[in-house]
Motif scaffolding. Structure first.
Motif, PDB file in Angstrom:
ATOM      1  N   TRP A 380     -49.353 -23.460  83.967  1.00 13.58           N
ATOM      2  CA  TRP A 380     -50.725 -23.648  83.495  1.00 13.58           C
ATOM      3  C   TRP A 380     -51.641 -23.912  84.686  1.00 13.58           C
ATOM      4  CZ3 TRP A 380     -50.922 -25.738  77.966  1.00 13.58           C
ATOM      5  CH2 TRP A 380     -52.147 -25.373  77.355  1.00 13.58           C
ATOM      6  N   LEU A 381     -52.642 -23.060  84.849  1.00 15.93           N
ATOM      7  CA  LEU A 381     -53.513 -23.093  86.026  1.00 15.93           C
ATOM      8  C   LEU A 381     -54.864 -23.701  85.681  1.00 15.93           C
ATOM      9  CD1 LEU A 381     -52.758 -19.473  87.240  1.00 15.93           C
ATOM     10  CD2 LEU A 381     -51.718 -21.579  88.058  1.00 15.93           C
ATOM     11  N   HIS A 382     -55.333 -24.606  86.540  1.00 10.28           N
ATOM     12  CA  HIS A 382     -56.654 -25.197  86.341  1.00 10.28           C
ATOM     13  C   HIS A 382     -57.739 -24.186  86.696  1.00 10.28           C
ATOM     14  CE1 HIS A 382     -57.458 -25.584  90.657  1.00 10.28           C
ATOM     15  NE2 HIS A 382     -56.260 -26.109  90.811  1.00 10.28           N
ATOM     16  N   GLY A 383     -58.959 -24.475  86.257  1.00 11.15           N
ATOM     17  CA  GLY A 383     -60.096 -23.620  86.577  1.00 11.15           C
ATOM     18  C   GLY A 383     -60.737 -24.025  87.883  1.00 11.15           C
ATOM     19  N   GLY A 384     -61.927 -23.570  88.102  1.00 12.68           N
ATOM     20  CA  GLY A 384     -62.662 -23.921  89.314  1.00 12.68           C
ATOM     21  C   GLY A 384     -63.026 -22.694  90.142  1.00 12.68           C
ATOM     22  N   PRO A 385     -62.186 -22.246  91.069  1.00 12.03           N
ATOM     23  CA  PRO A 385     -60.840 -22.754  91.379  1.00 12.03           C
ATOM     24  C   PRO A 385     -60.837 -24.046  92.193  1.00 12.03           C
ATOM     25  CG  PRO A 385     -61.397 -21.004  92.911  1.00 12.03           C
ATOM     26  CD  PRO A 385     -62.542 -21.078  91.931  1.00 12.03           C
ATOM     27  N   THR A 386     -62.035 -24.501  92.645  1.00 10.83           N
ATOM     28  CA  THR A 386     -62.087 -25.741  93.426  1.00 10.83           C
ATOM     29  C   THR A 386     -62.075 -26.920  92.466  1.00 10.83           C
ATOM     30  OG1 THR A 386     -63.450 -24.529  95.015  1.00 10.83           O
ATOM     31  CG2 THR A 386     -63.283 -26.908  95.308  1.00 10.83           C
ATOM     32  N   SER A 415     -57.162 -26.144  95.665  1.00 12.74           N
ATOM     33  CA  SER A 415     -57.337 -27.235  94.712  1.00 12.74           C
ATOM     34  C   SER A 415     -57.857 -28.474  95.418  1.00 12.74           C
ATOM     35  CB  SER A 415     -56.010 -27.561  94.022  1.00 12.74           C
ATOM     36  OG  SER A 415     -55.469 -26.430  93.375  1.00 12.74           O
ATOM     37  N   THR A 416     -58.492 -29.343  94.649  1.00 15.31           N
ATOM     38  CA  THR A 416     -58.938 -30.619  95.185  1.00 15.31           C
ATOM     39  C   THR A 416     -57.852 -31.674  94.981  1.00 15.31           C
ATOM     40  OG1 THR A 416     -60.065 -31.057  93.088  1.00 15.31           O
ATOM     41  CG2 THR A 416     -61.363 -30.094  94.855  1.00 15.31           C
ATOM     42  N   GLY A 417     -58.084 -32.856  95.568  1.00  8.71           N
ATOM     43  CA  GLY A 417     -57.130 -33.949  95.416  1.00  8.71           C
ATOM     44  C   GLY A 417     -56.136 -34.084  96.539  1.00  8.71           C
ATOM     45  N   HIS A 418     -56.144 -33.144  97.504  1.00  5.95           N
ATOM     46  CA  HIS A 418     -55.170 -33.154  98.589  1.00  5.95           C
ATOM     47  C   HIS A 418     -55.833 -33.043  99.962  1.00  5.95           C
ATOM     48  CE1 HIS A 418     -52.099 -32.675  95.467  1.00  5.95           C
ATOM     49  NE2 HIS A 418     -52.840 -31.701  94.974  1.00  5.95           N
ATOM     50  N   GLY A 419     -57.088 -33.391 100.052  1.00  3.02           N
ATOM     51  CA  GLY A 419     -57.784 -33.364 101.326  1.00  3.02           C
ATOM     52  C   GLY A 419     -58.606 -32.107 101.528  1.00  3.02           C
ATOM     53  N   GLN A 424     -60.233 -26.316 101.375  1.00  2.00           N
ATOM     54  CA  GLN A 424     -60.961 -25.251 102.062  1.00  2.00           C
ATOM     55  C   GLN A 424     -60.077 -24.044 102.391  1.00  2.00           C
ATOM     56  OE1 GLN A 424     -64.481 -25.193 103.482  1.00  2.00           O
ATOM     57  NE2 GLN A 424     -64.614 -26.488 101.656  1.00  2.00           N
ATOM     58  N   ALA A 425     -58.769 -24.177 102.198  1.00  2.34           N
ATOM     59  CA  ALA A 425     -57.852 -23.096 102.573  1.00  2.34           C
ATOM     60  C   ALA A 425     -58.100 -21.812 101.786  1.00  2.34           C
ATOM     61  CB  ALA A 425     -56.401 -23.548 102.371  1.00  2.34           C
ATOM     62  N   LEU A 426     -58.772 -21.895 100.647  1.00  2.00           N
ATOM     63  CA  LEU A 426     -58.956 -20.722  99.800  1.00  2.00           C
ATOM     64  C   LEU A 426     -60.160 -19.884 100.210  1.00  2.00           C
ATOM     65  CD1 LEU A 426     -57.443 -19.538  97.362  1.00  2.00           C
ATOM     66  CD2 LEU A 426     -59.088 -20.667  95.869  1.00  2.00           C
ATOM     67  N   ARG A 427     -60.953 -20.354 101.136  1.00  2.00           N
ATOM     68  CA  ARG A 427     -62.155 -19.607 101.548  1.00  2.00           C
ATOM     69  C   ARG A 427     -61.763 -18.207 102.041  1.00  2.00           C
ATOM     70  NH1 ARG A 427     -66.906 -22.821 102.620  1.00  2.00           N
ATOM     71  NH2 ARG A 427     -67.581 -21.307 104.180  1.00  2.00           N
ATOM     72  N   GLY A 428     -62.329 -17.219 101.418  1.00  2.00           N
ATOM     73  CA  GLY A 428     -62.036 -15.834 101.753  1.00  2.00           C
ATOM     74  C   GLY A 428     -60.742 -15.305 101.161  1.00  2.00           C
ATOM     75  N   ARG A 429     -59.972 -16.169 100.460  1.00  2.00           N
ATOM     76  CA  ARG A 429     -58.631 -15.748 100.029  1.00  2.00           C
ATOM     77  C   ARG A 429     -58.399 -15.937  98.526  1.00  2.00           C
ATOM     78  NH1 ARG A 429     -54.003 -17.566 104.076  1.00  2.00           N
ATOM     79  NH2 ARG A 429     -53.051 -15.767 103.020  1.00  2.00           N
ATOM     80  N   SER A 462     -61.007 -19.355  82.759  1.00  2.00           N
ATOM     81  CA  SER A 462     -62.044 -19.168  83.770  1.00  2.00           C
ATOM     82  C   SER A 462     -61.408 -18.697  85.085  1.00  2.00           C
ATOM     83  CB  SER A 462     -62.839 -20.464  83.953  1.00  2.00           C
ATOM     84  OG  SER A 462     -63.980 -20.265  84.745  1.00  2.00           O
ATOM     85  N   ALA A 463     -61.609 -19.455  86.175  1.00  2.00           N
ATOM     86  CA  ALA A 463     -60.979 -19.071  87.442  1.00  2.00           C
ATOM     87  C   ALA A 463     -59.466 -19.116  87.332  1.00  2.00           C
ATOM     88  CB  ALA A 463     -61.456 -20.001  88.557  1.00  2.00           C
ATOM     89  N   GLY A 464     -58.934 -20.022  86.507  1.00  2.00           N
ATOM     90  CA  GLY A 464     -57.490 -20.061  86.295  1.00  2.00           C
ATOM     91  C   GLY A 464     -56.984 -18.807  85.601  1.00  2.00           C
ATOM     92  N   GLY A 465     -57.820 -18.229  84.724  1.00  2.00           N
ATOM     93  CA  GLY A 465     -57.450 -16.965  84.105  1.00  2.00           C
ATOM     94  C   GLY A 465     -57.413 -15.829  85.114  1.00  2.00           C
TER      95      GLY A 465
END
Length: 601
Positions: A380-386, A415-419, A424-429, A462-465
């Motif tokens: 189960w994937l959260h939305g956002g994706p941030t 995802s948030t909650g881990h620094g 920011q690792a998802l930028r561009g990806r 949403s983004a999780g979809g």
């Protein structure tokens, strides 16, 4: 956290009906008022909403904002109301999007202060110390001040920012707020703007990263939450109250987050801590730097007056509730509960936390184990994706566990909650790294024996979809089916037609158009229906969605069917980005259960 699956035994769990999983009311934004002698909070129930003022001496509560309705906060967000100085009353956002003023006793009808609604909405009111003016924002685009006596509203920002949020008065009468410019989102980079009372001039403070929740001590010292250290930590001035590798707030998806509160004497700060998705309430001493861990659970909307601290509290086994702590003993009193349902042993459980090591980096996840081992798994994937699904009250997980499904909740990178670095690792990806992480977590679960691919389904909204569809396109052999709600399926269309807040989101997550047009098209499920021919899909969407237009799902499902895929679509009339009507919420459970029974039984 460990990669080792621990055997957990539960008592037999009776199959849970969907009716038990849908709360009949919602609670939001509690604040202590009247010197801590009462707590006020938003209530939404049966299509109505109001502000409830509950004296803590056991006296009968008073309802405010009943005649106009109230736009209440969602989750741990707020921005729907604030008390006035001298305990005279409250200023709140009415159902029409305007600001209203009402006295605490509720004897007189509310008095309208602004004339923006219903097409535009005021939010995040803040009353000046003398009670003369109310600062607020309109549509996250303008900072305005309205004179309470004359109802004259004046724009005070210089229009130099794309977005503004959360105005706050300093003790000397200066007005501050947080602002940012596209393509940044408020968790990427923000700054603090200030209009000086003495001159009317505006200046700005630009920290290294993202800042939020700007407030002030009595001596004028600024307090805030800032991620310049790599973690969202509470600051008093430039000093962290607890410099630690934990987040003290969530991403700034809307106004009114209150994840910390300073004691009235300015010697202590209560703050929330995110421990890899699990929550905790803590109190730091500004005298000796010590930190006291007060209570487990996800907390928010902290408010400190007198010798009491109020908060919203929730957890895996704790329905959302308004609680008040005695700060002398830290004893807790529950004032109100959102979902008054009796749960039996084993129906609601705490998840296990894991850090899954891969060749490209560690991935965080939490597992809710079912009673027994039928070899079925929902990823189960959260939305956002941030964003992140913290360990909060989620009866829908109990619904599926009672039917023999393990539920695995990954925090893919981004995802948030881990620094900050992880987020920011998802930028561009986006559509690449999140997909790879989801597939990696799924294959880990298969290696650990939780389920086989024929018993594994990926869920997302949403983004999780979007990520869920990317996972089945990338690794069809890992999933039996996908269930997606109001999913993003066309990144090009999203960048052109989503609501203003997120219209530039893809510029950082994928890349700006037209430079990255080919990339956006390649990652868009609707542009490649042939990738979904081998995986059954259930798609649910509302026809009034302002974030992801319903046409995205209509086009995607039609193309998938034309390509030979097994794709089912249902559109809910009048629903937006998420389903609010109880009948539609029940229908969602029914449709998903029937779909999974067809695919996996």
């Amino acid at each position: 956290m460990s990669n080792e699956l621990r055997a957990v035994s539960f008592r037999h769990v009776t199959v849970i009906d969907a009716e038990r999983c849908i709360p009949t009311r919602d609670l939001s934004e509690p604040r202590l008022v009247q010197g801590g002698r009462a707590v006020a909070y938003g209530v939404s129930e049966g299509g109505a909403s109001w502000l409830e003022v509950r004296p803590l001496d056991g006296s009968a509560p008073i309802r405010l904002a009943e005649t106009t309705g109230m736009r209440t906060g969602r989750g741990m967000g707020g921005g729907g109301w604030c008390p006035t100085p001298f305990d005279l009353g409250v200023v709140y956002v009415g159902g029409d999007g305007n600001l209203w003023l009402q006295s605490f006793d509720g004897g007189a009808p509310p008095h309208r202060l602004t004339d923006h609604g219903p097409d535009r909405s005021a939010m995040a009111p803040a009353v000046s110390a003398d009670g003369v003016n109310v600062a607020y924002v309109v549509d996250l685009a303008e900072v305005r001040v309205v004179d309470v006596a004359t109802r004259r509203s004046t724009r005070v920002d210089d229009a130099g920012a794309d977005f503004v949020i959360d105005p706050e008065w300093s003790p000397n009468g200066d007005l501050c707020w947080v602002e940012w410019d596209v393509p940044d989102m408020p968790w990427d980079r923000t700054r603090v703007a200030r209009v000086r009372r003495s001159t009317g001039e505006q200046d700005r403070l630009a920290p290294a990263g993202a800042v939020q929740q700007v407030r002030f001590l009595a001596d004028g010292t600024m307090t805030s939450v800032d991620d310049a250290s790599g973690w969202l930590n509470v600051l008093v001035g430039e000093r962290s109250v607890a410099a630690e590798p934990f987040e003290h707030a969530g991403p700034l998806w809307g106004p009114g987050q209150r994840s910390y509160a300073v004691s009235p004497d300015g010697t202590q700060v209560a703050f929330t801590r995110n421990e890899a998705g699990f929550g905790r309430l803590c109190v730091a001493s500004l005298v000796d730097g010590s930190v006291r861990e007060v209570a487990r659970g996800v907390h928010g909307q902290l408010s400190w007056q007198g010798d009491r601290l109020a908060a919203l509290r929730t957890g895996a086994r704790t329905p959302t509730q308004v609680v008040v702590h005695d700060v002398g003993t830290w004893d807790r009193t529950t004032v109100a509960v959102a979902h008054d349902v009796e749960w039996h042993d084993g129906e609601l459980v705490e998840p296990q936390a894991f850090r899954i090591v891969t060749d490209t980096g560690d991935i965080h996840a939490r597992l809710y184990r079912a009673d027994g081992d039928e070899g079925r798994l929902i990823v189960w994937l959260h939305g956002g994706p941030t964003d992140q699904w913290q360990v909060t009250y989620m009866p829908r997980i109990a619904f599926w566990r009672s039917r023999g499904w393990h539920v695995l909740v990954p925090d893919h990178r981004g995802s948030t909650g881990h620094g900050r670095d992880y987020q920011q690792a998802l930028r561009g990806r986006w559509g690449e790294l999140d997909v790879d992480d989801t597939v990696a977590v799924t294959r880990w679960a298969h290696r650990e024996g939780l389920a086989t691919p024929t018993g594994t389904v990926v869920f997302g909204s949403s983004a999780g979809g979007f990520t869920a569809l990317g996972a089945v396109a990338s690794a069809a052999d890992a999933y039996a089916a996908a269930v997606v709600l109001y999913p993003v399926t066309d990144l090009v269309d999203l960048s052109e037609r989503s609501h203003r807040f997120e219209r530039h989101y893809t510029d950082t997550l994928v890349g700006p158009l037209p430079e990255f047009l080919d990339t956006a098209r390649d990652r868009s499920p609707a542009r490649h229906p042939e990738r979904f021919v081998g995986t059954p899909l259930l798609v649910l969407h509302g026809d009034a969605d302002p974030v992801v237009p319903v046409e995205q799902s209509l086009t995607f499902v039609e193309r998938a069917r034309t390509a030979g895929g097994d794709a089912t679509l249902h559109v809910y009339s009048g629903e937006g980005h998420g389903f609010r009507q109880r009948d539609n919420q029940l229908d969602e459970y029914r449709r998903v259960e029937e779909f999974l029974r067809r695919i996996c039984d």
